[in-house]
Design a protein around this motif. Structure first.
Motif, mmCIF file in Angstrom:
data_model
loop_
_atom_site.group_PDB
_atom_site.id
_atom_site.type_symbol
_atom_site.label_atom_id
_atom_site.label_comp_id
_atom_site.label_asym_id
_atom_site.label_seq_id
_atom_site.Cartn_x
_atom_site.Cartn_y
_atom_site.Cartn_z
ATOM 1 N N ALA A 69 -14.108 -2.263 -13.450
ATOM 2 C CA ALA A 69 -14.642 -1.069 -14.098
ATOM 3 C C ALA A 69 -13.846 0.194 -13.769
ATOM 4 N N GLY A 70 -13.363 0.305 -12.524
ATOM 5 C CA GLY A 70 -12.700 1.540 -12.121
ATOM 6 C C GLY A 70 -11.200 1.464 -12.038
ATOM 7 N N ALA B 20 3.720 -12.253 -0.696
ATOM 8 C CA ALA B 20 2.632 -12.110 -1.666
ATOM 9 C C ALA B 20 1.721 -10.985 -1.187
ATOM 10 N N TYR B 21 1.264 -10.180 -2.112
ATOM 11 C CA TYR B 21 0.380 -9.071 -1.767
ATOM 12 C C TYR B 21 -0.546 -8.767 -2.937
ATOM 13 N N ALA B 22 -1.650 -8.123 -2.630
ATOM 14 C CA ALA B 22 -2.595 -7.666 -3.644
ATOM 15 C C ALA B 22 -2.497 -6.150 -3.745
ATOM 16 N N GLU B 23 -2.666 -5.646 -4.943
ATOM 17 C CA GLU B 23 -2.588 -4.200 -5.155
ATOM 18 C C GLU B 23 -3.753 -3.750 -6.030
ATOM 19 N N TYR B 24 -4.556 -2.835 -5.489
ATOM 20 C CA TYR B 24 -5.649 -2.235 -6.243
ATOM 21 C C TYR B 24 -5.204 -0.855 -6.721
ATOM 22 N N ARG B 25 -5.457 -0.546 -7.985
ATOM 23 C CA ARG B 25 -5.217 0.795 -8.521
ATOM 24 C C ARG B 25 -6.569 1.328 -8.972
ATOM 25 N N ILE B 26 -7.046 2.353 -8.273
ATOM 26 C CA ILE B 26 -8.443 2.792 -8.375
ATOM 27 C C ILE B 26 -8.499 4.205 -8.924
ATOM 28 N N GLY B 27 -9.222 4.406 -10.020
ATOM 29 C CA GLY B 27 -9.357 5.720 -10.634
ATOM 30 C C GLY B 27 -10.143 6.687 -9.765
ATOM 31 N N ARG B 28 -9.665 7.926 -9.687
ATOM 32 C CA ARG B 28 -10.349 8.924 -8.851
ATOM 33 C C ARG B 28 -11.740 9.242 -9.382
ATOM 34 N N ALA B 29 -11.868 9.415 -10.704
ATOM 35 C CA ALA B 29 -13.168 9.778 -11.274
ATOM 36 C C ALA B 29 -14.189 8.670 -11.036
ATOM 37 N N TRP B 30 -13.772 7.424 -11.198
ATOM 38 C CA TRP B 30 -14.684 6.296 -10.972
ATOM 39 C C TRP B 30 -15.125 6.252 -9.516
ATOM 40 N N LEU B 31 -14.189 6.466 -8.598
ATOM 41 C CA LEU B 31 -14.540 6.449 -7.183
ATOM 42 C C LEU B 31 -15.531 7.557 -6.871
ATOM 43 N N GLY B 32 -15.335 8.733 -7.492
ATOM 44 C CA GLY B 32 -16.265 9.827 -7.279
ATOM 45 C C GLY B 32 -17.651 9.529 -7.802
ATOM 46 N N GLN B 33 -17.727 8.828 -8.927
ATOM 47 C CA GLN B 33 -19.020 8.500 -9.523
ATOM 48 C C GLN B 33 -19.862 7.598 -8.633
ATOM 49 N N LEU B 34 -19.200 6.841 -7.758
ATOM 50 C CA LEU B 34 -19.944 5.950 -6.867
ATOM 51 C C LEU B 34 -20.849 6.740 -5.931
ATOM 52 N N THR B 35 -20.479 7.977 -5.639
ATOM 53 C CA THR B 35 -21.291 8.814 -4.743
ATOM 54 C C THR B 35 -21.838 10.046 -5.456
ATOM 55 N N GLY B 36 -21.773 10.058 -6.784
ATOM 56 C CA GLY B 36 -22.359 11.162 -7.539
ATOM 57 C C GLY B 36 -21.447 12.348 -7.760
#
Length: 312
Positions: free
Chosen positions: A43-44, A118-134
């Protein structure tokens, strides 16, 4: 942005500095050679699982308007040097389970040489992360290198398992796990706000390094705010504010994080019993370490050691 930190041990830092100080890189970096790559949306943002050939010097750069979390999974590195913004370089090869966190807007450069990794990479949107805490943009995250966080490593393993599943339930589970990762990052690795960083007391880079080295050298001892304040040449109240601005957490939180980092290393690389490791890392008992370890990582030290050594 707060001063970038390397949360690796003094021993690892010294070993890495010595190894890379012996000789310059023998030749310039080549174009990246990606062997396989799988990308899954959530989602994010998105999650990628990558295998790459770094048998010749390879360079990575990241500068995005979203947060990037990289978790090293497997493979050998002869050498690795990473830097975030203008902070000091982290010079020590990545080990399985270690993570790098590059906040949105920060500039990351990494240079490595070894075999296949081998590695994993997460790319996380700032707005979505902010929405998690309002909030709209969310609290800023602080840059981290060579971070040992078994919870992130374990969740990443589960995300990889879901890579072969494309049903609705798997998609919802990926979104839920991404939320857990986002909330964990916000709770454990948030930096001070921009306003606090611009108006609060500051510690010079030299004082930050002095405090960091002193804490790492005395993790098995009782550390007090008074002695840290004297080391920094400030009062205790000013130290707490300045420390938070520089390191993104209070002195107590930082000390606990460093003790847990060292405990992870000892659990993985030695046969010491857990009580001995607890005392060597500044915890009062086996149960004290276990309680702090499980609260931070979601598993016990014994469970972490079993997974790290492939037992059970």
């Amino acid at each position: 942005m707060s001063e970038p930190l390397s949360t690796y041990s003094a021993t690892a830092r010294a070993a890495g500095e010595a190894a890379l100080g012996q000789a310059a890189w023998p030749r310039g970096p080549r174009a990246r050679r990606v062997l396989t790559e799988m990308t899954l949306p959530f989602a994010g943002g998105e999650f990628s699982l990558v295998s790459e050939d770094i048998s010749e010097p390879t360079e990575w750069t990241i500068e995005q308007d979203r947060h990037t979390l990289i978790v090293h999974l497997e493979g050998q590195m002869q050498r690795l040097e990473t830097r975030i913004d203008d902070g000091r370089a982290c010079r020590a090869p990545a080990r399985p389970g270690e993570a790098w966190l590059i906040p949105a807007g920060a500039h990351y450069v990494g240079r490595a040489e070894g075999g296949s990794i081998a590695y994993a990479e997460y790319r996380i949107g700032r707005a979505w992360l902010g929405q998690l805490t309002g909030g709209e943009a969310g609290r800023p995250l602080r840059p981290l290198m060579k971070l040992r966080d078994p919870l992130l490593h374990g969740l990443t393993g589960r995300m990889i398992q879901l890579g072969d599943e494309d049903d609705d339930l798997a998609g919802m589970l990926r979104d839920s796990m991404a939320q857990v990762i986002g909330l964990h990052l916000l709770r454990e690795y948030s930096a001070g706000t921009a306003r606090e960083a611009s108006t609060g007391p500051r510690l010079s880079r030299a004082k930050q390094r002095r405090l960091e080295d002193y804490i790492l050298a005395h993790l098995d001892q009782h550390l007090t705010l008074g002695e840290l304040a004297r080391l920094a040449g400030v009062g205790t109240h000013r130290l707490i504010e300045a420390f938070r601005h520089a390191f993104g957490m209070t002195p107590l939180q930082y000390i606990i994080a460093q003790r847990l980092q060292l405990a992870c290393s000892l659990l993985e690389s030695t046969r010491q019993d857990i009580t001995s490791i607890a005392l060597a890392t500044g915890f009062s008992s086996h149960s004290h370490l276990s309680s702090a370890f499980k609260r931070r990582f979601g598993i016990t030290p014994r469970e972490f050691r079993g997974r790290a050594k492939g037992i059970g």
